[in-house]
Each structure stands twice: as C-alpha cells, then as structure tokens.
Write a protein that holds these residues in place. Sequence first.
Motif, PDB file in Angstrom:
ATOM      1  N   ASN A 115       0.832  -1.205   0.000  1.00  0.00           N
ATOM      2  CA  ASN A 115       0.000   0.000   0.000  1.00  0.00           C
ATOM      3  C   ASN A 115       0.863   1.249   0.000  1.00  0.00           C
ATOM      4  OD1 ASN A 115      -3.225   0.044   0.527  1.00  0.00           O
ATOM      5  ND2 ASN A 115      -2.366  -1.928   1.163  1.00  0.00           N
ATOM      6  N   LEU A 116       1.930   1.220   0.795  1.00  0.00           N
ATOM      7  CA  LEU A 116       2.822   2.370   0.846  1.00  0.00           C
ATOM      8  C   LEU A 116       3.572   2.547  -0.473  1.00  0.00           C
ATOM      9  CD1 LEU A 116       4.245   2.097   4.485  1.00  0.00           C
ATOM     10  CD2 LEU A 116       2.223   3.312   3.659  1.00  0.00           C
ATOM     11  N   GLN A 117       3.895   1.453  -1.131  1.00  0.00           N
ATOM     12  CA  GLN A 117       4.528   1.540  -2.448  1.00  0.00           C
ATOM     13  C   GLN A 117       3.614   2.236  -3.452  1.00  0.00           C
ATOM     14  OE1 GLN A 117       5.500  -2.630  -3.082  1.00  0.00           O
ATOM     15  NE2 GLN A 117       7.688  -2.175  -2.924  1.00  0.00           N
ATOM     16  N   THR A 123       6.855   7.979  -8.602  1.00  0.00           N
ATOM     17  CA  THR A 123       8.299   8.154  -8.372  1.00  0.00           C
ATOM     18  C   THR A 123       8.817   6.994  -7.522  1.00  0.00           C
ATOM     19  OG1 THR A 123       7.784   9.554  -6.464  1.00  0.00           O
ATOM     20  CG2 THR A 123       8.251  10.667  -8.558  1.00  0.00           C
ATOM     21  N   PRO A 124       8.859   5.771  -8.070  1.00  0.00           N
ATOM     22  CA  PRO A 124       9.226   4.589  -7.270  1.00  0.00           C
ATOM     23  C   PRO A 124      10.630   4.660  -6.668  1.00  0.00           C
ATOM     24  CG  PRO A 124       9.184   4.086  -9.633  1.00  0.00           C
ATOM     25  CD  PRO A 124       8.572   5.435  -9.472  1.00  0.00           C
ATOM     26  N   ALA A 125      11.525   5.452  -7.258  1.00  0.00           N
ATOM     27  CA  ALA A 125      12.883   5.537  -6.725  1.00  0.00           C
ATOM     28  C   ALA A 125      12.910   6.156  -5.327  1.00  0.00           C
ATOM     29  CB  ALA A 125      13.767   6.348  -7.672  1.00  0.00           C
ATOM     30  N   LYS A 126      11.842   6.862  -4.955  1.00  0.00           N
ATOM     31  CA  LYS A 126      11.794   7.522  -3.650  1.00  0.00           C
ATOM     32  C   LYS A 126      11.299   6.595  -2.542  1.00  0.00           C
ATOM     33  CE  LYS A 126      10.004  11.578  -3.348  1.00  0.00           C
ATOM     34  NZ  LYS A 126       9.070  12.721  -3.444  1.00  0.00           N
ATOM     35  N   PHE A 127      10.943   5.345  -2.879  1.00  0.00           N
ATOM     36  CA  PHE A 127      10.260   4.490  -1.914  1.00  0.00           C
ATOM     37  C   PHE A 127      11.060   4.281  -0.631  1.00  0.00           C
ATOM     38  CE2 PHE A 127       9.520   0.165  -0.222  1.00  0.00           C
ATOM     39  CZ  PHE A 127       8.259   0.378   0.292  1.00  0.00           C
ATOM     40  N   SER A 128      12.308   3.851  -0.752  1.00  0.00           N
ATOM     41  CA  SER A 128      13.093   3.533   0.451  1.00  0.00           C
ATOM     42  C   SER A 128      13.267   4.747   1.350  1.00  0.00           C
ATOM     43  CB  SER A 128      14.460   2.975   0.043  1.00  0.00           C
ATOM     44  OG  SER A 128      14.316   1.752  -0.651  1.00  0.00           O
ATOM     45  N   LEU A 166       1.190  10.252   2.640  1.00  0.00           N
ATOM     46  CA  LEU A 166       2.399  11.007   2.968  1.00  0.00           C
ATOM     47  C   LEU A 166       3.624  10.526   2.197  1.00  0.00           C
ATOM     48  CD1 LEU A 166       2.013  11.326   6.839  1.00  0.00           C
ATOM     49  CD2 LEU A 166       1.767  13.147   5.153  1.00  0.00           C
ATOM     50  N   MET A 167       3.526   9.377   1.548  1.00  0.00           N
ATOM     51  CA  MET A 167       4.689   8.833   0.843  1.00  0.00           C
ATOM     52  C   MET A 167       5.230   9.760  -0.245  1.00  0.00           C
ATOM     53  SD  MET A 167       5.807   5.990   2.128  1.00  0.00           S
ATOM     54  CE  MET A 167       6.715   5.183   0.798  1.00  0.00           C
ATOM     55  N   PRO A 168       4.390  10.458  -1.032  1.00  0.00           N
ATOM     56  CA  PRO A 168       4.939  11.343  -2.073  1.00  0.00           C
ATOM     57  C   PRO A 168       5.491  12.667  -1.533  1.00  0.00           C
ATOM     58  CG  PRO A 168       2.664  10.675  -2.561  1.00  0.00           C
ATOM     59  CD  PRO A 168       2.921  10.348  -1.135  1.00  0.00           C
TER      60      PRO A 168
END
Length: 302
Positions: A115-117, A123-128, A166-168
């Motif tokens: 879900n957080l992914q 912008t998947p590169a920002k995930f970690s 909040l992830m983005p």
Amino acid sequence: MTETTAPALHRGAPAGEPLLHADDLVAGYLPGVNILNGCSLVLHPGELVGIIGPNGAGKSTLLKALFGLVNIREGHLTLAGQEITNMRADALVHKGVGFVPQTNNVFPSLTIEENLQMGVYQTPAKFSERLEVVLHLFPELVKRRKQRAGALSGGERQMVAMARALMPEPSVLLLDEPSAGLSPVRQDEAFLRTRRINKAGVSVIIVEQNARRALQICDRAYVLDQGRNAYSGPGRELMTDPKVIELYLGTLATDVDAARADAEAGAAADAAAQADTSPAAPVDGPEGTTPVDDEAPPASKD
C-alpha cells in the motif's frame, strides 16, 4: 498570480500569500445542481485548518473539489500562486497535494508495505527514503509491513491510508473525516496523529463531524452551511462563540454523541463475543490475524 488573504472572510489567517487558496467555488455532482455555492478558504504554510458544519453543508464536497474529484463550475483554486482549478488528481499528487478519503482508502488485498509503495507509484525511486520517514511517523506499522491491509481494523486502515498519502512528500494533506466510525480511543489517536503530521511540516485541511474535537487541534476553522461560508476564526475561539455554539455545535455534538454511543456499544459487543470464544491472536501477530474491530457505523456524508 499573487493571492492575498481577506481578513473578514478568513478571520485569524496569517498575513501573506496562502499555500492553497479556494476562491468563491461553485461545484456539484449533477448538472445544474450545486453543492458548493461560493465557498472560499485559505491554507497557509504550516497551518492545520478544519472544516465543520451540519450534515449536507458541503464539507466533503469541498475537499473533493480541492482534489479534482468534483467539477468546479465557478471560482478559482490556486496552489502556491499557480492555478490548479479542475486539475486531475494524479497531477495534483505530483504537485504536492495528498488526499485521504473516509472510506475505501486502502487496497485490502495488498500488504501494508505494498500500500505504501502505491503512494509513490509516480516516483518509485523515492520508496526507500520515504518509507523510513513515514514509518518514523507511524511506528505501529513497522512490525506489520507484511500484513494484508484487509485484515486491519478501521483505525489501522485509516493509519495506513494516512501513511500512503504522505509517501509522495505532500505539502498539503486533505483528510476527510479521519475519526468517522472509530471507537472513542481510536478517534483520539486519529486526532493526535493528525496533529503529529502537521507538526512534521505538512499543511493540513481536515473535514470533521466531531466538531468540538477538531476545533481543539485546529489553528483555524471554517463553518460551512448550505455550501457557503458561515463563520471562520481560530479553532478554540469558535468553540466559545455563542452563535456557533447555538447554531452548529449543539447539533453536531448530538450527532457525535450518538456515533460515540454506537461505537461503545459495538466495542462492548466485540468484547462479549471474544469472551465466548478462544483467545484472539495478538494485534501485532502474523499476516492473517483478525484484529478487534474498532468501527462503528459510518457517519452520514455530504
């Protein structure tokens, strides 16, 4: 475009250019039927602004209009001075606006981590990097990242929905009744969590039926009635305003008391049912654990 704050309409707002400015919005779901009838608000950097009012006042419709989910027929919406009226939701996310709906706010078949992914699918590169920041705000999720969201209680799903929004790394977060349908304890957690997010640097607009609790945590608030601005001012000041109390808080308090009674009855029924069965697995148990439900019937919507 440079926006200025009108003191009479946005009482108590800081001076200077707002981060988000909704000016005289007219909007609705059906052709020729308007829910918003000239509604305005401003959100300044670092503020937590509440939107309260009776059922049918247009609170949730306003939030959806801000996020591009309801067509704005008249008026203007700007973000940091740039026109975003009727911009698509995905474009708004890219510009730094997050939205947490009241219901259907998680992907139940996905794990918490998945879900957080989804929150950074653009912008998947920002995930970690963002995962570390978000889990610091929501430490309760750290040990449960592999659990499916569909196995969570209402309050836990609300937490995941906030975390995903909040992830983005939004500058503005729109919350649609985060306490609706939750037990009294979970409601308090939702408000404290909202304040924590705001103190972390995110400007927040929260729509709430629990008006008194919302006014306690908000810097400012707007009272809507029939899709128009009725009152505005600092949250704690509105709590003691005789006109607001007489016309709005009394009715809203009755609605909240009824919802609280339903939630407490539901919690008591859950406890009784568990007493008749084998002990449940711990809340922080492995995937597939069925949590204690902390939901009451959802509040009525605009």
